[in-house]
Design an enzyme around this catalytic site. Sequence first.
Site, short mmCIF file in Angstrom:
data_model
loop_
_atom_site.label_atom_id
_atom_site.label_comp_id
_atom_site.label_asym_id
_atom_site.label_seq_id
_atom_site.Cartn_x
_atom_site.Cartn_y
_atom_site.Cartn_z
N CYS A 1 -5.85 1.89 6.13
CA CYS A 1 -6.38 0.59 6.57
C CYS A 1 -5.65 0.19 7.85
O CYS A 1 -4.65 0.81 8.23
CB CYS A 1 -6.17 -0.45 5.47
SG CYS A 1 -4.45 -1.00 5.27
N CYS B 1 -1.86 -0.32 7.34
CA CYS B 1 -1.11 0.93 7.15
C CYS B 1 -1.06 1.72 8.45
O CYS B 1 -0.03 2.30 8.78
CB CYS B 1 -1.73 1.75 6.03
SG CYS B 1 -1.49 1.01 4.40
N HIS C 1 0.85 -1.18 0.00
CA HIS C 1 0.00 0.00 0.00
C HIS C 1 0.89 1.24 0.00
O HIS C 1 2.06 1.18 0.40
CB HIS C 1 -0.89 0.02 1.24
CG HIS C 1 -1.93 -1.05 1.25
ND1 HIS C 1 -3.01 -1.01 2.09
CD2 HIS C 1 -2.06 -2.20 0.54
CE1 HIS C 1 -3.77 -2.07 1.91
NE2 HIS C 1 -3.20 -2.82 0.97
N GLU D 1 1.10 3.88 1.89
CA GLU D 1 1.69 4.27 3.18
C GLU D 1 2.87 3.36 3.54
O GLU D 1 3.92 3.84 3.97
CB GLU D 1 0.64 4.20 4.29
CG GLU D 1 -0.52 5.16 4.12
CD GLU D 1 -1.70 4.57 3.37
OE1 GLU D 1 -2.82 5.05 3.60
OE2 GLU D 1 -1.52 3.63 2.56
#
Length: 111
Positions: free
Chosen positions: A41, A44, A11, A13
């Site tokens: 999420c 993250c 992801h 991040e």
Amino acid sequence: MVLKNTDPTAHAEVTAIREACKKLGKIELSDCEMYASCEPCPMCFSAVHLSRIKRLVYGAKAEAAVAIGFDAFIADALGGTGHYRTANLEIKRADGNGALLAEQVFQNTKG
């Protein structure tokens, strides 16, 4: 990066944290801030917390990501976790145009 690297943990991040740690040569990023297009999420958020980033600002709410096909688990998990309230981390949604622009990006991505 998730699809490009065939890596479900890539992801934005997490990728940014990995690159920052590598560039700075440390795993503790307490002098750093992160700006994200969407509410993070749980994975993250955990990466942000573990790296000790001092401030996280996001644009769109998790529901905007769910509306374009992301897993609803993310929004559901955010609603049920106390970690956001107890972490030693400032978390806030972007003000004004930043939040609106992020929401529009997710809406325009649908389909």
